[in-house]
Design a protein around this motif. Structure first.
Motif, PDB file in Angstrom:
ATOM      1  N   HIS A 132      49.841  39.237  31.105  1.00 31.75           N
ATOM      2  CA  HIS A 132      50.293  38.535  29.905  1.00 31.75           C
ATOM      3  C   HIS A 132      51.766  38.141  30.007  1.00 31.75           C
ATOM      4  O   HIS A 132      52.158  37.084  29.510  1.00 31.75           O
ATOM      5  CB  HIS A 132      50.036  39.382  28.662  1.00 31.75           C
TER       6      HIS A 132
ATOM      7  N   CYS B 162      51.908  35.013  32.018  1.00 31.72           N
ATOM      8  CA  CYS B 162      51.502  33.860  31.196  1.00 31.72           C
ATOM      9  C   CYS B 162      52.641  33.412  30.287  1.00 31.72           C
ATOM     10  O   CYS B 162      52.897  32.218  30.150  1.00 31.72           O
ATOM     11  CB  CYS B 162      50.274  34.213  30.355  1.00 31.72           C
ATOM     12  N   VAL B 163      53.338  34.365  29.671  1.00 36.97           N
ATOM     13  CA  VAL B 163      54.472  34.020  28.810  1.00 36.97           C
ATOM     14  C   VAL B 163      55.570  33.357  29.638  1.00 36.97           C
ATOM     15  O   VAL B 163      56.168  32.358  29.210  1.00 36.97           O
ATOM     16  CB  VAL B 163      55.002  35.284  28.093  1.00 36.97           C
TER      17      VAL B 163
ATOM     18  N   MET C 204      55.247  31.615  32.410  1.00 39.10           N
ATOM     19  CA  MET C 204      54.849  30.258  32.775  1.00 39.10           C
ATOM     20  C   MET C 204      54.956  29.315  31.579  1.00 39.10           C
ATOM     21  O   MET C 204      55.341  28.158  31.723  1.00 39.10           O
ATOM     22  CB  MET C 204      53.426  30.245  33.332  1.00 39.10           C
ATOM     23  N   ARG C 205      54.624  29.808  30.387  1.00 31.46           N
ATOM     24  CA  ARG C 205      54.766  28.969  29.193  1.00 31.46           C
ATOM     25  C   ARG C 205      56.232  28.630  28.938  1.00 31.46           C
ATOM     26  O   ARG C 205      56.562  27.497  28.557  1.00 31.46           O
ATOM     27  CB  ARG C 205      54.169  29.669  27.981  1.00 31.46           C
ATOM     28  N   LEU C 206      57.108  29.609  29.145  1.00 36.14           N
ATOM     29  CA  LEU C 206      58.538  29.342  28.987  1.00 36.14           C
ATOM     30  C   LEU C 206      59.027  28.329  30.002  1.00 36.14           C
ATOM     31  O   LEU C 206      59.820  27.438  29.677  1.00 36.14           O
ATOM     32  CB  LEU C 206      59.334  30.639  29.116  1.00 36.14           C
ATOM     33  N   ARG C 207      58.551  28.456  31.225  1.00 38.10           N
ATOM     34  CA  ARG C 207      58.960  27.512  32.273  1.00 38.10           C
ATOM     35  C   ARG C 207      58.521  26.090  31.915  1.00 38.10           C
ATOM     36  O   ARG C 207      59.290  25.134  32.040  1.00 38.10           O
ATOM     37  CB  ARG C 207      58.362  27.939  33.604  1.00 38.10           C
ATOM     38  N   VAL C 208      57.286  25.946  31.467  1.00 40.96           N
ATOM     39  CA  VAL C 208      56.776  24.627  31.081  1.00 40.96           C
ATOM     40  C   VAL C 208      57.562  24.088  29.888  1.00 40.96           C
ATOM     41  O   VAL C 208      57.893  22.897  29.837  1.00 40.96           O
ATOM     42  CB  VAL C 208      55.263  24.708  30.777  1.00 40.96           C
ATOM     43  N   ALA C 209      57.902  24.962  28.947  1.00 39.23           N
ATOM     44  CA  ALA C 209      58.662  24.519  27.775  1.00 39.23           C
ATOM     45  C   ALA C 209      60.051  24.032  28.174  1.00 39.23           C
ATOM     46  O   ALA C 209      60.525  23.004  27.665  1.00 39.23           O
ATOM     47  CB  ALA C 209      58.765  25.654  26.761  1.00 39.23           C
TER      48      ALA C 209
ATOM     49  N   HIS D  10      59.742  20.717  29.883  1.00 37.48           N
ATOM     50  CA  HIS D  10      59.431  19.708  28.870  1.00 37.48           C
ATOM     51  C   HIS D  10      60.691  19.297  28.119  1.00 37.48           C
ATOM     52  O   HIS D  10      60.909  18.097  27.860  1.00 37.48           O
ATOM     53  CB  HIS D  10      58.386  20.254  27.903  1.00 37.48           C
TER      54      HIS D  10
END
Length: 97
Positions: A43, A46-47, A49-54, A57
């Motif tokens: 988990h 996953c967090v 990777m979400r931060l990296r994508v954010a 972006h």
């Protein structure tokens, strides 16, 4: 467990069953710990990777909003550098803590 090994008596079956119970309990605790440990790291990955994508972006949206004069001063290489090297440095800093 240590008490059973120190005071080993082959005729005492109650102590043997108690030692088996402790061994089973210890094994179950290690199994539960391993499962929870892996779920936690999954988990957290996953967090991350979400931060990296954010962050990627946000950099991309900011590059699209640059004015004409700012775009003339900024090269494509600088934007790519932000998206690759700087975000990687952000990732490494997050995982070191």
């Amino acid at each position: 467990m240590v008490s059973y090994i120190e005071n080993y008596d082959p005729a005492n079956s109650a102590a043997l069953h108690e030692a088996y119970g402790y061994a089973a309990g210890l094994s179950a605790c290690v199994l539960v710990w391993a499962i929870l440990h892996h779920l936690y790291f999954y988990h957290m990955q996953c967090v991350g990777m979400r931060l990296r994508v954010a962050v990627c972006h946000m950099i991309y949206r900011k590059s699209l909003r640059l004015s004409s004069s700012a775009m003339g001063k900024t090269t494509t290489g600088q934007i790519v550098n932000l998206l690759s090297n700087d975000v990687n440095r952000f990732d490494q800093g997050a995982f070191e803590e």
